[in-house]
Design a protein around this motif. Structure first.
Motif, PDB file in Angstrom:
ATOM      1  N   THR A  42       0.828  -1.222   0.000  1.00  0.00           N
ATOM      2  CA  THR A  42       0.000   0.000   0.000  1.00  0.00           C
ATOM      3  C   THR A  42       0.852   1.258   0.000  1.00  0.00           C
ATOM      4  O   THR A  42       0.583   2.222  -0.722  1.00  0.00           O
ATOM      5  CB  THR A  42      -0.929  -0.002   1.212  1.00  0.00           C
ATOM      6  OG1 THR A  42      -1.761  -1.171   1.159  1.00  0.00           O
ATOM      7  CG2 THR A  42      -1.809   1.238   1.226  1.00  0.00           C
ATOM      8  N   HIS A  45       2.324   1.874  -3.349  1.00  0.00           N
ATOM      9  CA  HIS A  45       1.323   2.372  -4.288  1.00  0.00           C
ATOM     10  C   HIS A  45       1.068   3.868  -4.087  1.00  0.00           C
ATOM     11  O   HIS A  45       0.924   4.626  -5.054  1.00  0.00           O
ATOM     12  CB  HIS A  45       0.026   1.582  -4.100  1.00  0.00           C
ATOM     13  CG  HIS A  45      -1.122   2.150  -4.898  1.00  0.00           C
ATOM     14  ND1 HIS A  45      -1.208   2.032  -6.268  1.00  0.00           N
ATOM     15  CD2 HIS A  45      -2.221   2.859  -4.505  1.00  0.00           C
ATOM     16  CE1 HIS A  45      -2.297   2.642  -6.686  1.00  0.00           C
ATOM     17  NE2 HIS A  45      -2.940   3.145  -5.632  1.00  0.00           N
ATOM     18  N   ARG A  48       3.695   6.008  -5.666  1.00  0.00           N
ATOM     19  CA  ARG A  48       3.567   6.164  -7.112  1.00  0.00           C
ATOM     20  C   ARG A  48       2.332   6.977  -7.495  1.00  0.00           C
ATOM     21  O   ARG A  48       2.340   7.720  -8.478  1.00  0.00           O
ATOM     22  CB  ARG A  48       3.468   4.783  -7.778  1.00  0.00           C
ATOM     23  CG  ARG A  48       4.746   3.961  -7.711  1.00  0.00           C
ATOM     24  CD  ARG A  48       4.669   2.806  -8.694  1.00  0.00           C
ATOM     25  NE  ARG A  48       3.494   1.971  -8.461  1.00  0.00           N
ATOM     26  CZ  ARG A  48       3.467   0.877  -7.714  1.00  0.00           C
ATOM     27  NH1 ARG A  48       4.591   0.493  -7.115  1.00  0.00           N
ATOM     28  NH2 ARG A  48       2.360   0.158  -7.567  1.00  0.00           N
ATOM     29  N   ALA A  49       1.264   6.830  -6.744  1.00  0.00           N
ATOM     30  CA  ALA A  49       0.013   7.470  -7.119  1.00  0.00           C
ATOM     31  C   ALA A  49       0.069   8.989  -6.986  1.00  0.00           C
ATOM     32  O   ALA A  49      -0.517   9.717  -7.791  1.00  0.00           O
ATOM     33  CB  ALA A  49      -1.137   6.915  -6.280  1.00  0.00           C
ATOM     34  N   PRO A 132      -3.031  -0.119 -11.544  1.00  0.00           N
ATOM     35  CA  PRO A 132      -2.378   0.697 -10.506  1.00  0.00           C
ATOM     36  C   PRO A 132      -0.871   0.624 -10.553  1.00  0.00           C
ATOM     37  O   PRO A 132      -0.190   1.482 -10.012  1.00  0.00           O
ATOM     38  CB  PRO A 132      -2.926   0.117  -9.188  1.00  0.00           C
ATOM     39  CG  PRO A 132      -4.135  -0.672  -9.578  1.00  0.00           C
ATOM     40  CD  PRO A 132      -3.880  -1.157 -10.952  1.00  0.00           C
ATOM     41  N   GLU A 133      -0.301  -0.400 -11.203  1.00  0.00           N
ATOM     42  CA  GLU A 133       1.144  -0.563 -11.208  1.00  0.00           C
ATOM     43  C   GLU A 133       1.826   0.316 -12.253  1.00  0.00           C
ATOM     44  O   GLU A 133       3.044   0.352 -12.325  1.00  0.00           O
ATOM     45  CB  GLU A 133       1.490  -2.039 -11.487  1.00  0.00           C
ATOM     46  CG  GLU A 133       0.957  -3.003 -10.435  1.00  0.00           C
ATOM     47  CD  GLU A 133       1.536  -2.700  -9.055  1.00  0.00           C
ATOM     48  OE1 GLU A 133       2.704  -2.276  -8.986  1.00  0.00           O
ATOM     49  OE2 GLU A 133       0.814  -2.873  -8.059  1.00  0.00           O
TER      50      GLU A 133
END
Length: 355
Positions: A42, A45, A48-49, A132-133
């Motif tokens: 998480t 992620h 990156r988000a 999401p990646e």
């Protein structure tokens, strides 16, 4: 009946200023989520988000600016094309303007929202949600390699009219006027499209000056007409055209001017003289005798006196032939300028012929 802790005694406040009911609710919520833990990855992620979201915002701003630029350039082009009238208007420009306007209009959806380049950012966001990646670098590279709004096949241009051939053009027709007060002679060559199809004149052709008689070939030349030269009576060079579309039956002209630099030389004349004979002529009637130094003479049979006739001096007989050959090799035409021995032939390019 049990009404809960709030009914037991007076309302008391906790150290955080919360009432008993609020504290009970707080304990229930803590108990409900005490077993909830973040899944693996998480934090990665989120790392990156956050940059990806910032990149999408930048793309949206750039997209809006690009759409505004497209609209700003399409409107002046449309106004320019709509104001262009007449046979010289280029239909390919109108096609280009309509294509540009169409590219700009595709940037707006029916609800008034902005699409086009800005819409590509929304597509990237959808892809981010689906995958999401995906990294921000992948998102930016995808936006860069995508096609710009309005890209696609260009508008079809008007069919080009082919060049005129010798079979389509009739032979040139020459005409010339009398010399003006300064001795300049103006003339023209007219060429007509005799075919049933239109064609395009792609060049002015060629003009050649040929001396005849007493004309001096070393003092005769040709030159293209230019503003301010000696052939002031020729049309302004701005009226010439590099190519001209001829419909069936229409014609074009090439005009010329002979500007003399010198007059033709004069020829030597004879002399007048008289002689006396030694006696009466053996023949009673006058006879002609050719003298070595003069023209024909007459002998008077009664007196024996020989009188030499007078030959007046005058300009030599010289002329210049001006020959025009149209582009493509159709029939040429020649105009002859009399009393011309030295000078220059100035000639124009292609001029639209008057009907």
């Amino acid at each position: 009946m049990n009404h809960g802790p709030a009914d037991q005694g007076p309302d008391t406040r906790g150290p955080d200023g919360l009432g008993s009911e609020e504290l009970a609710l707080r304990r229930m919520l803590h108990h409900a989520v005490q077993d909830v833990a973040p899944s693996d990855g998480t934090l990665e992620h989120l790392r990156r988000a956050v940059p990806a979201r910032r990149a999408r915002k930048r793309q949206a701003v750039v997209g809006v600016a690009a759409a505004v630029l497209f609209v700003g350039t399409a409107i002046p082009a449309l106004v320019h094309v709509s104001s262009a009238t007449g046979p010289g208007a280029d239909p390919s420009v109108a096609g280009h303007a309509s294509q540009t306007q169409g590219g700009a209009s595709r940037g707006k959806d029916p609800a008034g929202g902005q699409s086009g380049v800005a819409g590509s950012a929304g597509t990237a966001e959808d892809q981010e949600r689906a995958d999401p990646e995906k990294t921000p670098q992948d998102t930016e590279s995808g936006a860069a390699t995508g096609s710009a709004p309005g890209a696609g096949p260009s508008a079809s241009s008007a069919v080009e009219i082919p060049a005129c051939t010798a079979k389509q053009l009739g032979p040139a027709v020459a005409s010339s006027a009398a010399p003006d007060s300064t001795g300049v002679v103006y003339g023209s060559f007219r060429v007509t499209n005799l075919s049933s199809h239109g064609c395009t004149v792609t060049g002015p052709g060629s003009v050649v000056a040929t001396p005849q008689g007493a004309a001096d070939a070393t003092r005769i030349g040709t030159a293209r007409h230019a503003a301010g030269d000696a052939a002031a009576g020729l049309p302004d060079p701005s009226l010439e055209t590099a190519s001209l579309a001829l419909s069936p039956g229409s014609a074009y002209e090439v005009q010329f001017a002979w500007v003399p630099s010198e007059t033709c030389p004069t020829t030597p004349g004879g002399t007048t003289g008289a002689g006396t004979g030694g006696g009466p002529s053996p023949t009673p009637s006058p006879t002609e005798d050719t003298a070595a130094t003069g023209g024909p003479s007459t002998v008077d049979g009664d007196t024996g006196t020989t009188t030499q006739s007078v030959t007046a001096e005058g300009p030599a007989d010289g002329s210049v032939s001006v020959t025009y050959t149209p582009e493509g090799g159709s029939g040429s035409a020649t105009a002859t300028v009399s009393d011309a021995c030295a000078g220059t032939v100035y000639w124009t390019g292609v001029l639209a012929g008057s009907e």
